[in-house]
Design a protein around this motif. Structure first.
Motif, short mmCIF file in Angstrom:
data_model
loop_
_atom_site.label_atom_id
_atom_site.label_comp_id
_atom_site.label_asym_id
_atom_site.label_seq_id
_atom_site.Cartn_x
_atom_site.Cartn_y
_atom_site.Cartn_z
N LEU A 47 41.18 -22.31 -1.53
CA LEU A 47 41.57 -21.00 -2.05
C LEU A 47 41.51 -19.97 -0.94
CD1 LEU A 47 39.57 -22.45 -4.45
CD2 LEU A 47 40.74 -20.66 -5.72
N ASP A 48 42.53 -19.13 -0.86
CA ASP A 48 42.58 -18.08 0.16
C ASP A 48 41.85 -16.81 -0.28
OD1 ASP A 48 44.11 -19.65 1.91
OD2 ASP A 48 45.96 -19.09 0.86
N GLN A 49 41.60 -16.73 -1.58
CA GLN A 49 40.87 -15.58 -2.11
C GLN A 49 40.27 -15.97 -3.47
OE1 GLN A 49 43.61 -12.36 -2.78
NE2 GLN A 49 44.84 -13.51 -4.26
N ALA A 50 39.38 -15.13 -3.97
CA ALA A 50 38.80 -15.41 -5.28
C ALA A 50 39.86 -15.27 -6.36
CB ALA A 50 37.66 -14.44 -5.55
N PRO A 51 39.91 -16.19 -7.31
CA PRO A 51 40.87 -16.05 -8.42
C PRO A 51 40.68 -14.72 -9.15
CG PRO A 51 39.90 -18.24 -8.41
CD PRO A 51 39.13 -17.44 -7.42
N LYS A 52 41.79 -14.16 -9.58
CA LYS A 52 41.75 -12.87 -10.30
C LYS A 52 42.11 -13.03 -11.77
CE LYS A 52 43.07 -10.31 -6.12
NZ LYS A 52 44.11 -9.45 -5.49
N ALA A 53 42.68 -14.18 -12.13
CA ALA A 53 43.14 -14.39 -13.50
C ALA A 53 42.77 -15.81 -13.95
CB ALA A 53 44.64 -14.16 -13.60
N ALA A 54 41.48 -16.07 -14.00
CA ALA A 54 41.00 -17.41 -14.31
C ALA A 54 40.94 -17.66 -15.82
CB ALA A 54 39.61 -17.61 -13.70
N VAL A 55 41.11 -18.93 -16.17
CA VAL A 55 40.97 -19.38 -17.55
C VAL A 55 40.01 -20.56 -17.54
CG1 VAL A 55 42.13 -20.41 -19.55
CG2 VAL A 55 43.29 -18.63 -18.19
N SER A 56 39.06 -20.58 -18.47
CA SER A 56 38.15 -21.71 -18.62
C SER A 56 38.42 -22.38 -19.96
CB SER A 56 36.69 -21.24 -18.55
OG SER A 56 36.44 -20.26 -19.53
N ASN A 57 38.22 -23.69 -20.02
CA ASN A 57 38.38 -24.41 -21.28
C ASN A 57 37.04 -24.91 -21.77
OD1 ASN A 57 40.40 -25.92 -23.22
ND2 ASN A 57 38.81 -27.39 -22.67
N ASP A 58 36.81 -24.77 -23.06
CA ASP A 58 35.63 -25.29 -23.74
C ASP A 58 34.45 -24.32 -23.60
OD1 ASP A 58 34.12 -27.06 -25.31
OD2 ASP A 58 34.85 -28.81 -24.24
N VAL A 59 33.54 -24.42 -24.56
CA VAL A 59 32.44 -23.48 -24.65
C VAL A 59 31.47 -23.63 -23.48
CG1 VAL A 59 31.15 -25.02 -26.19
CG2 VAL A 59 30.62 -22.59 -26.17
N ASN A 60 31.20 -24.87 -23.05
CA ASN A 60 30.21 -25.07 -22.00
C ASN A 60 30.73 -24.62 -20.63
OD1 ASN A 60 31.91 -27.42 -22.46
ND2 ASN A 60 30.72 -28.50 -20.93
N LEU A 61 32.00 -24.89 -20.34
CA LEU A 61 32.58 -24.45 -19.08
C LEU A 61 32.67 -22.93 -19.03
CD1 LEU A 61 33.68 -27.49 -19.56
CD2 LEU A 61 35.32 -26.90 -17.77
N THR A 62 33.00 -22.34 -20.18
CA THR A 62 33.08 -20.88 -20.24
C THR A 62 31.70 -20.27 -20.01
OG1 THR A 62 34.95 -21.02 -21.77
CG2 THR A 62 33.77 -18.93 -21.67
N GLU A 63 30.66 -20.91 -20.54
CA GLU A 63 29.31 -20.37 -20.32
C GLU A 63 28.89 -20.48 -18.86
OE1 GLU A 63 26.23 -21.46 -23.02
OE2 GLU A 63 27.07 -20.14 -24.57
N MET A 64 29.40 -21.48 -18.13
CA MET A 64 29.12 -21.54 -16.69
C MET A 64 29.72 -20.32 -16.00
SD MET A 64 29.54 -25.42 -15.30
CE MET A 64 29.10 -26.85 -16.27
N MET A 65 30.93 -19.95 -16.41
CA MET A 65 31.56 -18.77 -15.82
C MET A 65 30.73 -17.51 -16.14
SD MET A 65 34.58 -19.84 -14.46
CE MET A 65 35.88 -18.60 -14.59
N LEU A 66 30.27 -17.41 -17.38
CA LEU A 66 29.49 -16.25 -17.78
C LEU A 66 28.16 -16.18 -17.04
CD1 LEU A 66 30.02 -16.17 -21.66
CD2 LEU A 66 31.35 -15.04 -19.88
N ALA A 67 27.55 -17.35 -16.82
CA ALA A 67 26.26 -17.40 -16.14
C ALA A 67 26.34 -16.83 -14.72
CB ALA A 67 25.73 -18.83 -16.09
N LEU A 68 27.53 -16.90 -14.14
CA LEU A 68 27.74 -16.37 -12.79
C LEU A 68 28.37 -14.97 -12.82
CD1 LEU A 68 29.04 -19.61 -11.04
CD2 LEU A 68 26.84 -18.47 -10.65
N GLY A 69 28.53 -14.41 -14.02
CA GLY A 69 29.07 -13.06 -14.14
C GLY A 69 30.52 -12.95 -13.71
N LEU A 70 31.34 -13.91 -14.10
CA LEU A 70 32.73 -13.96 -13.63
C LEU A 70 33.74 -13.38 -14.63
CD1 LEU A 70 32.67 -17.52 -12.02
CD2 LEU A 70 32.36 -15.31 -10.89
N GLN A 71 33.26 -12.65 -15.63
CA GLN A 71 34.18 -12.12 -16.65
C GLN A 71 35.31 -11.31 -16.06
OE1 GLN A 71 30.83 -12.18 -16.69
NE2 GLN A 71 29.99 -11.82 -18.74
N ASP A 72 35.01 -10.53 -15.01
CA ASP A 72 36.04 -9.66 -14.41
C ASP A 72 37.11 -10.45 -13.68
OD1 ASP A 72 34.69 -7.50 -15.43
OD2 ASP A 72 33.73 -6.95 -13.53
#
Length: 327
Positions: A47-72
């Motif tokens: 990746l050349d930069q951090a994703p700006k429009a990410a999508v996560s699938n499933d509750v557990n993967l989404t919680e990994m994103m939330l645990a790192l504060g990636l909502q934005d």
């Protein structure tokens, strides 16, 4: 003479300015940490930069994103309400982000959200040979990172362990430019687990454990490569089907009866409640001599606890307590 000196000075200043510009540019690029390359199953993803429009699938993967504060960095999530795995904690954490699809998303759904990144796994939002895979999304400019536990569907990998979950958090940290936060989070999980295990009462014997996800004709369970095996072992038990080289799979009831589990882990989600699953096991005469059924040794894990994610440590603690109550 003076004109030559002035010309030389101008040239020196221009060279210095150019060198400074190059230095600042490369320095900033280096400081940002990009491009980054991470291992995703049998692929390398750059990746050349951090994703700006990410999508996560499933509750557990989404919680990994939330645990790192990636909502934005996200435009939504998929694959939760269709499987009835929505959890109040997730609902509160996800804020206003929409669920783009109740089950697995199509390419059109991801394109409609202008997604630039998809965090999913094999049988966690993608199917081998399906319409949404790293290969089908690449031409659309959508990068894919695959859940480590799920890699067994497309390649050989070591037996499941807690390192699978830690690896995903660390890789997400690198992908989104939050490496320090990810390292700190993983270290906190590891320390919490180590402290807990150090204070556990030793077990006289290793409890035999069966994971009951669903199914009456044939039980759907977790084998050698499924996260419950790692959770059970970390709590001091042994999965009775850890010799089955699958992550999640169907087996026959005969194998369960023959292997006499002393504890049965119920995975709670979907239309059939945990209590209904327990009642099914209790009411079937074929299961009456299974030690776990006879002694009422059941422990319930929510789906989000039994699959790779931030709640795995909590799940291990509950299992460890149940094992010591059972024996």
């Amino acid at each position: 003479m003076t004109a030559n000196i002035n010309t030389n000075i101008k040239r020196a200043l221009l060279l210095t300015s150019t060198a400074l510009t190059v230095f600042l540019h490369t320095g900033l690029a280096s400081a940002s940490g990009y491009p980054v390359t991470v291992q995703s199953c049998d692929r390398q993803v750059t990746l050349d930069q951090a994703p700006k429009a990410a999508v996560s699938n499933d509750v557990n993967l989404t919680e990994m994103m939330l645990a790192l504060g990636l909502q934005d960095h996200m435009v939504g999530f998929t694959g939760v309400s269709g499987w009835k795995t929505l959890d109040p904690t997730l609902r509160n954490g996800i804020g206003e982000l929409p669920e783009l699809s109740p089950k697995y998303p199509s390419k059109e759904v991801l394109l409609g959200a202008d997604a630039d990144f998809y965090f999913a796994g094999w049988n966690y939002g993608m199917r081998v040979g399906g319409g949404v895979t790293p290969d089908t999304l690449a031409p659309l400019g959508i990068k894919v990172y695959e859940l480590t536990e799920s890699c067994i569907h497309i390649m050989d990998k070591p037996k499941v362990s807690m390192d699978d979950m830690y690896n995903d958090l660390l890789n997400l940290g690198r992908i989104f430019g939050k490496e320090e936060q990810a390292q700190a989070l993983v270290k906190s999980y590891q320390q919490d687990l180590a402290n807990f295990q150090a204070n556990l009462t030793p077990l006289k014997t290793t409890p035999k454990v069966f994971v009951y996800d669903s199914g009456e004709e044939q039980p759907f369970t977790s084998g050698r490569y499924g996260m419950p095996t790692a959770l059970i072992e970390a709590a001091g038990g042994k999965n009775i089907v850890d010799d089955v080289p699958k992550s999640w799979t169907q087996i026959g009831w005969e194998a369960v009866i023959d292997r006499s589990p002393e504890v049965i882990v119920i995975v709670n989600y979907g239309d059939v409640t945990a209590e209904q699953k327990i009642n099914f096991l209790r009411s079937n005469p074929a299961f009456e001599n299974i030690p776990a059924v006879k002694n009422n040794h059941f422990v319930v894990l929510e789906y989000v606890e039994a699959t790779p994610g931030p709640r795995n440590i909590k799940a291990i603690k509950r299992l460890a307590e149940a094992f010591r109550t059972a024996l």
